[in-house]
Scaffold this motif. Structure first.
Motif, PDB file in Angstrom:
ATOM      1  N   GLU A 103      -5.249  55.763  56.364  1.00  0.00           N
ATOM      2  CA  GLU A 103      -5.058  56.974  55.726  1.00  0.00           C
ATOM      3  C   GLU A 103      -4.460  57.092  54.439  1.00  0.00           C
ATOM      4  O   GLU A 103      -4.848  57.574  53.693  1.00  0.00           O
ATOM      5  CB  GLU A 103      -5.210  57.971  56.652  1.00  0.00           C
ATOM      6  CG  GLU A 103      -6.030  58.111  57.344  1.00  0.00           C
ATOM      7  CD  GLU A 103      -6.748  59.088  58.400  1.00  0.00           C
ATOM      8  OE1 GLU A 103      -5.955  59.439  58.798  1.00  0.00           O
ATOM      9  OE2 GLU A 103      -8.269  59.496  58.771  1.00  0.00           O
ATOM     10  N   GLU A 106      -4.423  55.245  51.822  1.00  0.00           N
ATOM     11  CA  GLU A 106      -5.836  56.045  50.514  1.00  0.00           C
ATOM     12  C   GLU A 106      -5.294  57.077  50.205  1.00  0.00           C
ATOM     13  O   GLU A 106      -5.185  57.178  48.513  1.00  0.00           O
ATOM     14  CB  GLU A 106      -6.800  55.656  51.411  1.00  0.00           C
ATOM     15  CG  GLU A 106      -7.819  57.151  50.346  1.00  0.00           C
ATOM     16  CD  GLU A 106      -9.366  56.993  51.217  1.00  0.00           C
ATOM     17  OE1 GLU A 106     -10.260  57.629  50.469  1.00  0.00           O
ATOM     18  OE2 GLU A 106      -8.851  56.794  51.821  1.00  0.00           O
ATOM     19  N   LYS A 110      -4.703  57.410  45.909  1.00  0.00           N
ATOM     20  CA  LYS A 110      -5.518  58.487  45.788  1.00  0.00           C
ATOM     21  C   LYS A 110      -4.259  59.532  44.013  1.00  0.00           C
ATOM     22  O   LYS A 110      -4.347  60.555  43.027  1.00  0.00           O
ATOM     23  CB  LYS A 110      -5.784  59.626  45.963  1.00  0.00           C
ATOM     24  CG  LYS A 110      -6.868  59.117  46.362  1.00  0.00           C
ATOM     25  CD  LYS A 110      -8.091  58.741  46.136  1.00  0.00           C
ATOM     26  CE  LYS A 110      -8.945  58.725  47.178  1.00  0.00           C
ATOM     27  NZ  LYS A 110     -10.682  58.977  45.544  1.00  0.00           N
ATOM     28  N   THR A 129     -10.913  64.007  37.704  1.00  0.00           N
ATOM     29  CA  THR A 129     -10.427  63.299  38.668  1.00  0.00           C
ATOM     30  C   THR A 129     -10.507  64.429  40.597  1.00  0.00           C
ATOM     31  O   THR A 129     -10.680  63.922  41.331  1.00  0.00           O
ATOM     32  CB  THR A 129      -9.335  62.707  38.661  1.00  0.00           C
ATOM     33  OG1 THR A 129      -9.422  61.733  37.613  1.00  0.00           O
ATOM     34  CG2 THR A 129      -8.796  61.558  39.722  1.00  0.00           C
ATOM     35  N   ASP A 131     -11.636  66.642  40.870  1.00  0.00           N
ATOM     36  CA  ASP A 131     -12.822  67.651  41.496  1.00  0.00           C
ATOM     37  C   ASP A 131     -13.753  66.771  41.823  1.00  0.00           C
ATOM     38  O   ASP A 131     -14.995  66.674  42.428  1.00  0.00           O
ATOM     39  CB  ASP A 131     -12.858  67.964  39.994  1.00  0.00           C
ATOM     40  CG  ASP A 131     -12.768  69.915  39.753  1.00  0.00           C
ATOM     41  OD1 ASP A 131     -11.594  69.843  40.926  1.00  0.00           O
ATOM     42  OD2 ASP A 131     -12.815  70.083  38.998  1.00  0.00           O
ATOM     43  N   SER A 132     -13.143  65.667  41.620  1.00  0.00           N
ATOM     44  CA  SER A 132     -13.727  64.170  41.648  1.00  0.00           C
ATOM     45  C   SER A 132     -14.551  63.805  43.543  1.00  0.00           C
ATOM     46  O   SER A 132     -15.296  63.333  44.271  1.00  0.00           O
ATOM     47  CB  SER A 132     -14.173  63.166  41.233  1.00  0.00           C
ATOM     48  OG  SER A 132     -12.344  62.350  41.670  1.00  0.00           O
ATOM     49  N   ASP A 133     -13.400  64.074  44.854  1.00  0.00           N
ATOM     50  CA  ASP A 133     -13.577  63.472  45.716  1.00  0.00           C
ATOM     51  C   ASP A 133     -12.228  64.624  46.269  1.00  0.00           C
ATOM     52  O   ASP A 133     -11.111  64.872  45.951  1.00  0.00           O
ATOM     53  CB  ASP A 133     -12.713  62.902  45.443  1.00  0.00           C
ATOM     54  CG  ASP A 133     -12.616  61.921  47.108  1.00  0.00           C
ATOM     55  OD1 ASP A 133     -12.664  62.509  47.723  1.00  0.00           O
ATOM     56  OD2 ASP A 133     -12.093  60.770  47.296  1.00  0.00           O
ATOM     57  N   ASP A 134     -13.318  65.409  48.224  1.00  0.00           N
ATOM     58  CA  ASP A 134     -12.656  66.301  48.433  1.00  0.00           C
ATOM     59  C   ASP A 134     -10.853  65.675  48.699  1.00  0.00           C
ATOM     60  O   ASP A 134     -10.299  67.085  49.741  1.00  0.00           O
ATOM     61  CB  ASP A 134     -13.505  66.736  49.857  1.00  0.00           C
ATOM     62  CG  ASP A 134     -14.768  67.364  49.530  1.00  0.00           C
ATOM     63  OD1 ASP A 134     -15.129  67.341  48.172  1.00  0.00           O
ATOM     64  OD2 ASP A 134     -15.706  67.108  50.531  1.00  0.00           O
ATOM     65  N   LEU A 135     -11.122  65.109  49.166  1.00  0.00           N
ATOM     66  CA  LEU A 135      -9.526  64.797  49.322  1.00  0.00           C
ATOM     67  C   LEU A 135      -8.970  64.960  49.515  1.00  0.00           C
ATOM     68  O   LEU A 135      -7.169  65.577  49.570  1.00  0.00           O
ATOM     69  CB  LEU A 135      -9.474  62.486  49.694  1.00  0.00           C
ATOM     70  CG  LEU A 135      -8.436  62.484  50.023  1.00  0.00           C
ATOM     71  CD1 LEU A 135      -7.294  62.303  51.702  1.00  0.00           C
ATOM     72  CD2 LEU A 135      -8.055  60.769  50.351  1.00  0.00           C
ATOM     73  N   TYR A 136      -8.847  65.147  47.408  1.00  0.00           N
ATOM     74  CA  TYR A 136      -7.703  65.589  46.995  1.00  0.00           C
ATOM     75  C   TYR A 136      -7.243  66.686  47.629  1.00  0.00           C
ATOM     76  O   TYR A 136      -5.873  67.486  47.360  1.00  0.00           O
ATOM     77  CB  TYR A 136      -8.113  65.663  45.275  1.00  0.00           C
ATOM     78  CG  TYR A 136      -7.633  63.997  44.806  1.00  0.00           C
ATOM     79  CD1 TYR A 136      -6.834  63.549  44.942  1.00  0.00           C
ATOM     80  CD2 TYR A 136      -9.557  63.560  44.102  1.00  0.00           C
ATOM     81  CE1 TYR A 136      -6.595  62.168  43.726  1.00  0.00           C
ATOM     82  CE2 TYR A 136      -9.071  62.887  43.795  1.00  0.00           C
ATOM     83  CZ  TYR A 136      -8.101  61.732  43.868  1.00  0.00           C
ATOM     84  OH  TYR A 136      -8.087  60.353  43.284  1.00  0.00           O
TER      85      TYR A 136
END
Length: 235
Positions: A103, A106, A110, A129, A131-136
């Protein structure tokens, strides 16, 4: 913006950074609390945060993944600068290996992508970028006003390079549309927008054209020395 030695730094943190306490494992707690204060109050102390990462190097049992990512996110807001890279180089390589702490590895990957885009002034791509992944959203949630800090920094850099710019271009660079973009430009940045959608940026020492004047002080004695040397060599 002084992210290396901010005026908000308290005396006890200065004592840690500048004294032998920087090697004391017990200082980790104070530095973590200080990082939390930075996140909540929209300033960055890169020097203190690097001291914390160095203590993590020396005391791997105290490492906290969310603290490392918060340090990196705070470093992101200081672009363009080497702060992100300096922090990254203090993170032990095994922590970034996918087979060790998947984790964290990754998350760092990011954040490195975001940093590359900001450093390269690829602002529209940065927002896409983000907005492309909830991880951000998870990685930046502890940093109060993260997006606002990024936008203010972009606006500052734009003001250094432009006197006029299309509002449509700024919308892409700021990750805002319509009234939200107009409000930021006029209220936060304090710029004016004409009826044609052209943003007027006030003159400042960075965006003002300066006349360059080059003077070369050459006198007769200098020429005479050159001619004399050339004559002596031929003789």
């Amino acid at each position: 913006m002084d992210s290396e030695d901010p005026q908000e730094r308290p005396e006890d943190i200065s004592n840690i950074i500048n004294g032998l306490e920087r090697y004391n494992p017990e200082a980790v707690g104070n530095l973590e609390d200080y990082l939390r204060h930075q996140c909540e109050n929209r300033y960055t102390d890169s020097n203190a945060n690097r001291t914390l990462l160095k203590l993590y190097q020396l005391n791997p049992d105290r490492v906290k993944d969310e603290v490392i990512t918060n340090v990196l996110v705070k470093a992101l807001t200081c672009f363009p600068s080497p702060q992100f890279a300096l922090a990254l180089h203090l993170i032990a390589p095994h922590l970034m290996a996918p087979n060790s702490r998947a984790e964290l590895a990754e998350a760092i990957s990011k954040l490195r992508e975001l940093n590359n885009q900001l450093q390269g002034a690829q602002y529209a791509r940065f927002w896409a970028t983000l907005d492309s992944d909830d991880l951000y959203a998870d990685l930046t949630t502890d940093i109060d006003g993260f997006e606002e800090l990024i936008r203010v920094r972009i606006a500052t850099l734009v003001s250094h390079a432009y006197r006029e710019i299309e509002l449509s271009v700024l919308e892409q660079w700021l990750g805002l549309e319509g009234q939200a973009a107009l409000k930021f430009v006029t209220e936060t940045a304090g710029w004016k927008v004409d009826d044609g959608g052209l943003v007027k940026i006030p003159r400042n020492p960075e965006n003002e054209a300066k006349k360059s004047e080059v003077r070369e002080d050459v006198n007769v004695d200098m020429f005479s020395r050159v001619i004399r040397r050339a004559w002596e060599e031929t003789v």
